[in-house]
Motif scaffolding. Structure first.
Motif, mmCIF file in Angstrom:
data_model
loop_
_atom_site.group_PDB
_atom_site.id
_atom_site.type_symbol
_atom_site.label_atom_id
_atom_site.label_comp_id
_atom_site.label_asym_id
_atom_site.label_seq_id
_atom_site.Cartn_x
_atom_site.Cartn_y
_atom_site.Cartn_z
ATOM 1 N N GLU A 18 82.155 -10.629 -6.129
ATOM 2 C CA GLU A 18 82.394 -11.987 -5.618
ATOM 3 C C GLU A 18 81.681 -13.018 -6.479
ATOM 4 N N ASN A 19 80.435 -12.717 -6.864
ATOM 5 C CA ASN A 19 79.660 -13.617 -7.714
ATOM 6 C C ASN A 19 80.330 -13.806 -9.069
ATOM 7 N N ALA A 20 80.962 -12.732 -9.564
ATOM 8 C CA ALA A 20 81.612 -12.772 -10.882
ATOM 9 C C ALA A 20 83.042 -13.275 -10.830
ATOM 10 N N ASP A 21 83.586 -13.469 -9.607
ATOM 11 C CA ASP A 21 84.976 -13.858 -9.411
ATOM 12 C C ASP A 21 85.915 -12.831 -10.051
ATOM 13 N N LEU A 22 85.646 -11.562 -9.754
ATOM 14 C CA LEU A 22 86.454 -10.470 -10.277
ATOM 15 C C LEU A 22 86.967 -9.592 -9.141
ATOM 16 N N GLU A 23 88.027 -8.830 -9.434
ATOM 17 C CA GLU A 23 88.570 -7.846 -8.502
ATOM 18 C C GLU A 23 88.099 -6.449 -8.927
ATOM 19 N N PRO A 24 88.084 -5.492 -7.995
ATOM 20 C CA PRO A 24 87.624 -4.139 -8.345
ATOM 21 C C PRO A 24 88.314 -3.548 -9.563
ATOM 22 N N ASP A 25 89.614 -3.753 -9.709
ATOM 23 C CA ASP A 25 90.327 -3.156 -10.835
ATOM 24 C C ASP A 25 90.158 -3.921 -12.144
ATOM 25 N N ASP A 26 89.322 -4.977 -12.116
ATOM 26 C CA ASP A 26 88.909 -5.622 -13.367
ATOM 27 C C ASP A 26 87.776 -4.848 -14.030
ATOM 28 N N ILE A 27 87.231 -3.874 -13.302
ATOM 29 C CA ILE A 27 86.103 -3.072 -13.791
ATOM 30 C C ILE A 27 86.626 -1.802 -14.457
ATOM 31 N N ASP A 28 86.015 -1.431 -15.578
ATOM 32 C CA ASP A 28 86.409 -0.213 -16.289
ATOM 33 C C ASP A 28 85.559 0.992 -15.918
ATOM 34 N N ALA A 29 84.303 0.753 -15.562
ATOM 35 C CA ALA A 29 83.405 1.873 -15.268
ATOM 36 C C ALA A 29 82.342 1.444 -14.265
ATOM 37 N N ILE A 30 81.892 2.420 -13.473
ATOM 38 C CA ILE A 30 80.781 2.223 -12.541
ATOM 39 C C ILE A 30 79.701 3.239 -12.873
ATOM 40 N N ILE A 31 78.476 2.762 -13.007
ATOM 41 C CA ILE A 31 77.323 3.640 -13.151
ATOM 42 C C ILE A 31 76.391 3.373 -11.981
ATOM 43 N N VAL A 32 76.073 4.408 -11.215
ATOM 44 C CA VAL A 32 75.123 4.277 -10.108
ATOM 45 C C VAL A 32 73.841 5.020 -10.473
ATOM 46 N N ALA A 33 72.739 4.284 -10.503
ATOM 47 C CA ALA A 33 71.420 4.884 -10.698
ATOM 48 C C ALA A 33 70.844 5.182 -9.325
ATOM 49 N N THR A 34 70.562 6.458 -9.058
ATOM 50 C CA THR A 34 70.011 6.836 -7.753
ATOM 51 C C THR A 34 69.325 8.182 -7.828
ATOM 52 N N SER A 35 68.333 8.363 -6.972
ATOM 53 C CA SER A 35 67.704 9.669 -6.771
ATOM 54 C C SER A 35 67.995 10.186 -5.368
ATOM 55 N N THR A 36 68.779 9.422 -4.615
ATOM 56 C CA THR A 36 69.101 9.791 -3.230
ATOM 57 C C THR A 36 70.616 9.732 -3.015
ATOM 58 N N ARG A 52 91.153 2.623 -10.804
ATOM 59 C CA ARG A 52 91.264 2.963 -12.221
ATOM 60 C C ARG A 52 89.870 3.184 -12.805
ATOM 61 N N GLY A 53 89.801 3.498 -14.086
ATOM 62 C CA GLY A 53 88.509 3.622 -14.749
ATOM 63 C C GLY A 53 87.790 4.901 -14.387
ATOM 64 N N PHE A 54 86.466 4.904 -14.567
ATOM 65 C CA PHE A 54 85.672 6.098 -14.311
ATOM 66 C C PHE A 54 84.322 5.704 -13.723
ATOM 67 N N ALA A 55 83.660 6.698 -13.110
ATOM 68 C CA ALA A 55 82.402 6.428 -12.416
ATOM 69 C C ALA A 55 81.506 7.654 -12.487
ATOM 70 N N PHE A 56 80.191 7.422 -12.629
ATOM 71 C CA PHE A 56 79.243 8.532 -12.664
ATOM 72 C C PHE A 56 77.851 8.033 -12.292
ATOM 73 N N ASP A 57 76.977 8.992 -11.941
ATOM 74 C CA ASP A 57 75.599 8.680 -11.568
ATOM 75 C C ASP A 57 74.648 8.928 -12.737
ATOM 76 N N ILE A 58 73.498 8.259 -12.675
ATOM 77 C CA ILE A 58 72.371 8.506 -13.581
ATOM 78 C C ILE A 58 71.133 8.700 -12.715
ATOM 79 N N GLN A 59 70.308 9.697 -13.085
ATOM 80 C CA GLN A 59 69.090 9.965 -12.325
ATOM 81 C C GLN A 59 67.882 9.892 -13.245
#
Length: 323
Positions: free
Chosen positions: A66-84, A104-111
């Motif tokens: 919302e802050n970026a004025d973008l839609e979800p499919d405007d994103i190419d990748a999601i990276i979630v940093a989490t230990s939980t 669309r796109g791809f998503a993965f975690d980083i620990q």
């Protein structure tokens, strides 16, 4: 012209339940004054029973979109940093991807524990500079309340739950230190110090486990390593202390934050502080502070920001970026 990974949007989410220090007085040999004096923490947020890391991350992601004025499919990748993470697998990132309606796109975690967001920013920067993604949603999200031993006053009073998100996008800049975007990165780890901060569970025990921390030993490591990595990232960017507008540190402990600022020769007036309200939210700490700093009107377009964090592993690092 030079390709940079620049900030397009930012957002955060905190669970509704606020846990003041006084709440621990009924069950632990502790007090509000003891906690404040040693950590700077006054309150933290705990997730509801039916609220998990991907839920928090998805809400922070929606705020950033919302802050970026973008839609979800405007994103190419999601990276979630989490230990939980919600589960051992699949990744919480794929769950966030589904919850925000990204198809669309791809998503993965980083620990990398508390340093996870810095490592995730660096990875997102690499994806953008290599041309593998144009826009990357980088999220730090944690529900640390679920891995705390609530009888251990040395750890359970320090941590909280929350999520923050940052959207990076490819941008053509001039190739100077005045460019917007990520300008310098420094990442480190040293497994010999793994016993200073860890969870006594996992595949080796067959149980989830709880946070175990050697607080005094970790404090001594933290100040030195945080100052060193901030200096290294600034040097990589071709910049110095006098160029910095804001330090946005991992919000673990006010004494570590003050010690690091002193070692860097920088005033606390240039530090974005949220530890008093959120506690240590691990990988969510820095993106939460970035979002709150923007919300407060502290961080503005063109400001030079230094983020630095250290966590279990030990893993530590810093990113220098111009907002």
């Amino acid at each position: 012209m030079t390709l940079r990974a620049t900030v397009r949007g930012v957002g955060h989410y905190l669970p509704e339940r606020v846990v003041p220090n006084a709440e621990f007085e009924a069950t632990l040999d502790t007090s509000d004054e003891w906690i404040r004096t040693r950590s700077g923490i006054e309150r933290r947020h705990f997730a509801a029973e039916d609220e998990f890391t991907s839920d928090l991350g998805a809400k922070a992601a929606q705020a950033a979109l919302e802050n970026a004025d973008l839609e979800p499919d405007d994103i190419d990748a999601i990276i979630v940093a989490t230990s939980t993470p919600d589960r051992t697998f699949p990744s919480s990132a794929t769950m966030v991807q589904h919850k925000i309606g990204m198809t669309r796109g791809f998503a993965f975690d980083i620990q990398a524990v508390c340093a996870g967001f810095v490592f995730a920013l660096s990875t997102a920067n690499g994806l953008i500079l290599s041309g593998q993604a144009k826009r990357v949603l980088v999220i730090g999200s944690e529900t640390f309340s679920r891995i705390l031993d609530m009888t251990d006053r040395s750890t359970c009073v320090l941590f909280g739950d929350g999520a923050g998100a940052l959207i990076l996008e490819a941008s053509e800049e001039d190739g100077t230190t005045g460019d917007r975007g990520i300008l310098g990165v420094d990442l480190n780890s040293d497994g010999q110090h793994r016993e200073m901060l860890y969870v006594d569970g996992g595949m080796v025990t067959g149980q989830t486990g709880h946070v175990v921390m050697q607080g005094n030993a970790l404090f001594r490591q933290a100040v030195e390593k945080l100052a060193s990595t901030a200096n290294a990232a600034l040097e990589n960017a071709g910049l110095g202390h006098g160029d910095v507008d804001w330090i946005v540190p991992h919000q673990a402990n006010i004494r570590i934050i003050q010690g690091t600022a002193k070692k860097l020769g920088m005033s606390m007036d240039k530090v974005v502080l949220t530890v008093q309200d959120h506690g240590n939210t691990s990988a969510a700490s820095i993106p939460l502070a970035l979002s709150v700093g923007v919300e407060r009107g502290q961080i503005e377009r063109g400001d030079l920001v230094v983020t630095e964090a250290i966590g279990g592993g030990l893993a530590w690092g810093s990113v220098v970026l111009r907002w």
